[in-house]
Design a protein around this motif. Structure first.
Motif, PDB file in Angstrom:
ATOM      1  N   PRO A  39       0.806  -1.230   0.000  1.00 40.51           N
ATOM      2  CA  PRO A  39       0.000   0.000   0.000  1.00 40.51           C
ATOM      3  C   PRO A  39       0.836   1.275   0.000  1.00 40.51           C
ATOM      4  O   PRO A  39       0.316   2.358  -0.282  1.00 40.51           O
ATOM      5  N   CYS A  40       2.135   1.154   0.312  1.00 39.79           N
ATOM      6  CA  CYS A  40       3.011   2.328   0.402  1.00 39.79           C
ATOM      7  C   CYS A  40       3.935   2.470  -0.799  1.00 39.79           C
ATOM      8  O   CYS A  40       4.714   3.431  -0.877  1.00 39.79           O
ATOM      9  N   LYS A  41       3.895   1.527  -1.746  1.00 40.08           N
ATOM     10  CA  LYS A  41       4.945   1.454  -2.769  1.00 40.08           C
ATOM     11  C   LYS A  41       4.938   2.641  -3.729  1.00 40.08           C
ATOM     12  O   LYS A  41       5.978   2.972  -4.298  1.00 40.08           O
ATOM     13  N   ASN A  42       3.779   3.300  -3.923  1.00 41.08           N
ATOM     14  CA  ASN A  42       3.763   4.473  -4.789  1.00 41.08           C
ATOM     15  C   ASN A  42       4.324   5.706  -4.096  1.00 41.08           C
ATOM     16  O   ASN A  42       4.639   6.693  -4.743  1.00 41.08           O
ATOM     17  N   ARG A  43       4.435   5.624  -2.796  1.00 38.40           N
ATOM     18  CA  ARG A  43       4.931   6.745  -1.999  1.00 38.40           C
ATOM     19  C   ARG A  43       6.391   6.570  -1.601  1.00 38.40           C
ATOM     20  O   ARG A  43       7.148   7.535  -1.525  1.00 38.40           O
ATOM     21  N   LEU A  44       6.779   5.346  -1.314  1.00 39.98           N
ATOM     22  CA  LEU A  44       8.110   5.072  -0.785  1.00 39.98           C
ATOM     23  C   LEU A  44       8.824   4.004  -1.596  1.00 39.98           C
ATOM     24  O   LEU A  44       8.213   3.018  -2.002  1.00 39.98           O
ATOM     25  N   SER A  45      10.118   4.194  -1.809  1.00 39.38           N
ATOM     26  CA  SER A  45      10.936   3.102  -2.334  1.00 39.38           C
ATOM     27  C   SER A  45      11.048   2.049  -1.239  1.00 39.38           C
ATOM     28  O   SER A  45      10.826   2.333  -0.051  1.00 39.38           O
ATOM     29  N   ILE A  46      11.416   0.832  -1.614  1.00 40.34           N
ATOM     30  CA  ILE A  46      11.569  -0.211  -0.612  1.00 40.34           C
ATOM     31  C   ILE A  46      12.683   0.155   0.368  1.00 40.34           C
ATOM     32  O   ILE A  46      12.618  -0.162   1.565  1.00 40.34           O
ATOM     33  N   GLY A  47      13.696   0.877  -0.113  1.00 40.13           N
ATOM     34  CA  GLY A  47      14.780   1.303   0.780  1.00 40.13           C
ATOM     35  C   GLY A  47      14.287   2.248   1.861  1.00 40.13           C
ATOM     36  O   GLY A  47      14.594   2.078   3.047  1.00 40.13           O
ATOM     37  N   GLU A  48      13.515   3.256   1.478  1.00 47.59           N
ATOM     38  CA  GLU A  48      13.001   4.208   2.466  1.00 47.59           C
ATOM     39  C   GLU A  48      11.996   3.530   3.390  1.00 47.59           C
ATOM     40  O   GLU A  48      11.944   3.815   4.596  1.00 47.59           O
ATOM     41  N   PHE A  49      11.191   2.633   2.843  1.00 46.00           N
ATOM     42  CA  PHE A  49      10.225   1.903   3.662  1.00 46.00           C
ATOM     43  C   PHE A  49      10.941   1.114   4.753  1.00 46.00           C
ATOM     44  O   PHE A  49      10.545   1.132   5.924  1.00 46.00           O
ATOM     45  N   LEU A  50      12.010   0.407   4.379  1.00 47.74           N
ATOM     46  CA  LEU A  50      12.766  -0.363   5.369  1.00 47.74           C
ATOM     47  C   LEU A  50      13.470   0.550   6.359  1.00 47.74           C
ATOM     48  O   LEU A  50      13.674   0.183   7.526  1.00 47.74           O
ATOM     49  N   ALA A  51      13.832   1.757   5.917  1.00 44.55           N
ATOM     50  CA  ALA A  51      14.419   2.725   6.844  1.00 44.55           C
ATOM     51  C   ALA A  51      13.413   3.092   7.935  1.00 44.55           C
ATOM     52  O   ALA A  51      13.788   3.288   9.098  1.00 44.55           O
ATOM     53  N   TYR A  52      12.140   3.186   7.570  1.00 44.96           N
ATOM     54  CA  TYR A  52      11.111   3.437   8.585  1.00 44.96           C
ATOM     55  C   TYR A  52      11.030   2.271   9.574  1.00 44.96           C
ATOM     56  O   TYR A  52      10.809   2.476  10.775  1.00 44.96           O
ATOM     57  N   ALA A  53      11.187   1.051   9.081  1.00 53.11           N
ATOM     58  CA  ALA A  53      11.180  -0.101   9.981  1.00 53.11           C
ATOM     59  C   ALA A  53      12.346  -0.019  10.966  1.00 53.11           C
ATOM     60  O   ALA A  53      12.190  -0.278  12.170  1.00 53.11           O
ATOM     61  N   LEU A  54      13.517   0.364  10.473  1.00 48.22           N
ATOM     62  CA  LEU A  54      14.675   0.531  11.351  1.00 48.22           C
ATOM     63  C   LEU A  54      14.449   1.657  12.350  1.00 48.22           C
ATOM     64  O   LEU A  54      14.825   1.549  13.529  1.00 48.22           O
ATOM     65  N   ALA A  55      13.836   2.754  11.884  1.00 44.48           N
ATOM     66  CA  ALA A  55      13.553   3.879  12.771  1.00 44.48           C
ATOM     67  C   ALA A  55      12.608   3.465  13.888  1.00 44.48           C
ATOM     68  O   ALA A  55      12.787   3.835  15.058  1.00 44.48           O
TER      69      ALA A  55
END
Length: 505
Positions: free
Chosen positions: A229-245
């Motif tokens: 649901p987030c793929k149009n907004r975030l690259s997978i790299g940035e998405f995983l950065a949120y997981a790390l955050a």
């Protein structure tokens, strides 16, 4: 006052609700993990809103995999029998299109562990590799085409030291194995092969609790279920950065309750994983974009003004250049007869698709609104454009580049808000009618002597014949317009620039 993007016709990007999506989905995460951390991993997954299940044999996995959202393979307690099971699990996950997270525990500490990890990666089915920085470096050294393994890392056992340039290693390895890489340490890095992000690791006490690293692998696996649901907004790299955050925030929050006491921390950490929500995650500015010098090596800039105002020709040139190996493309549409409005937007979207296909960093020149509308990887601005602080506030975690022509400009520029720099013009150029007087390659050396630490490219009038002094002066790469756009074969022109840069670096 509400910011309105002229390219988006009053529409706005929806707010991110990553944790809400994950918790609503309650993803089933199958964990093939080590004996030491099973309970901690299961409790952690339950706390974040996922459903854990531990599996020990193929017969069992065949029944479970059809319901799974992700599969974790953690090699912490390794045996030959388990290696066979890992491979059977990968084949089953492939059959049912289940993403696989590989945690290469201790692979930097012994040849057998490393060989197992390499075999699993070479299946081509791993969706994410998560290791500490020593483990990630060991994998990169083993797979690096240059075959210049560095055995001087300080890691021992399953713990790893802080490896210098881990952001660069994560980026290179992600490109090499064609899947995202997370390298954890005092600062965590994640790269999807196009973007690189840095995230504070959390609290140092986390390294004193067995299982926090292994649990992170399981948490990242669970997050995969919330990405679509987030793929149009975030690259997978940035998405995983949120997981790390999120993970780091939970650790810091837990310490505020438990104090620096490992036993108490373990309990408080589970509570924090359960209570941290999207509002807290989004309010904390923990993600920092990083530009690895590799990303700037062959930096192509172009627009329709560089190809006779022919949109199809530009698309063809950019695709050829991407195939040839450009590391960054900047869409610069300026001058008489160039596109504006909806036509410019549509061309920018097509160019983004081409760059994404080849994992090429995609940057928009000057036009922050356009960069936001097409969700480009970054934006490059000049000294006369919007202030850098305003740019950063608008674009968030996108790459921000800035043009700097002199030491005076360097000192008046808030480079803290930038990620990379374009220096020039190096030589006389016809591509930019309003270009300043050439400053020569020595300007790069001067700027670095005056404190410029960001990676930079030289720009302006650059050809194969005059590029070498720019690289020798300290530039990470060269930014090229005409030498690629006007070449009979843009693909071959890029290849020649790559050979030149590789020879210097």
């Amino acid at each position: 006052m509400t910011y309105e993007n002229p390219y988006m016709n009053g529409q706005i990007w929806p707010k991110l609700n990553i944790l809400e999506i994950l918790r609503q989905r309650n993803p089933l995460v199958i964990c093939i993990t080590n004996d030491v951390v099973r309970t901690f991993t299961a409790n952690g997954l339950l706390a974040i809103g996922a459903s854990p299940v531990m599996s020990e044999c193929s017969e069992d996995l065949k029944d479970l995999i059809i319901h799974a959202s992700a599969l974790l393979i953690n090699i912490g307690t390794l045996t030959p029998d388990k290696v066979s099971y890992y491979k059977e699990a990968i084949a089953l996950a492939k059959k049912y299109e289940v993403p696989i997270v590989l945690d290469p525990v201790g692979c930097h500490a012994g040849a057998y562990r490393l060989s197992v990890v390499l075999d699993l990666i070479k299946t081509g089915e791993i969706s994410l590799v998560r290791g500490n920085q020593s483990e990630i470096k060991a994998i990169y050294d083993a797979l690096s085409p240059n075959n210049q393994a560095d055995t001087s890392t300080t890691g021992k056992g399953v713990d790893g030291g802080q490896i210098e340039d881990s952001a660069v290693i994560a980026y290179r390895l992600a490109r090499l194995i064609n899947c995202p890489v997370v390298a954890t340490g005092e600062e965590d890095y994640v790269s999807d092969g196009t973007r690189v992000f840095a995230v504070p690791h959390g609290h140092p006490i986390m390294t004193a609790v067995t299982g926090t690293g292994c649990l992170l692998g399981a948490v990242l696996a669970a997050f995969f279920s919330a990405y679509y649901p987030c793929k149009n907004r975030l690259s997978i790299g940035e998405f995983l950065a949120y997981a790390l955050a999120y993970y780091g925030l939970a650790g810091e929050s837990a310490v505020q309750v438990s104090g620096v006491q490992p036993g108490s921390f373990s309990v408080a950490f589970m509570d924090s994983l359960y209570t941290v929500d999207d509002a807290v995650l989004m309010s904390e500015n923990r993600i920092r974009p990083v530009v690895a010098p590799d990303q700037l090596q062959v930096y192509f800039i172009g627009g329709t003004q560089d190809v006779g105002l022919n949109e199809n020709r530009l698309l063809s040139v950019v695709e050829d250049a991407c195939r040839g190996g450009v590391t960054c493309f900047q869409f610069r549409e300026k001058g008489a007869g160039t596109l504006v409005g909806q036509q410019k937007l549509e061309l920018a979207q097509q160019l983004k698709q081409i760059c994404a296909k080849y994992n090429v960093l995609y940057v928009i020149n000057d036009d922050v609104d356009l960069a936001m509308a097409v969700n480009a990887d970054g934006v490059h601005v000049g000294q006369e454009d919007m202030r850098l602080e305003e740019v950063r506030n608008l674009v968030g975690h996108k790459v921000v580049g800035i043009s700097i022509h002199s030491v005076e400009e360097l000192h008046k520029t808030d480079v803290i808000y930038a990620d990379c720099v374009g220096v020039g013009p190096m030589y006389a150029t016809s591509s930019k009618p309003d270009a300043q007087e050439p400053c020569g390659p020595n300007r790069i050396t001067e700027l670095q002597a005056e404190g410029l630490t960001l990676p930079c490219v030289g720009i302006g009038g650059i050809t194969l014949d005059n590029a070498k002094p720019i690289l020798q002066a300290g530039a990470s790469g060269v930014a090229v317009i005409s030498a690629i756009a006007h070449a009979d074969s843009p693909y071959e022109a890029v290849q020649q620039f790559k050979c030149l840069v590789d020879g210097i670096k």
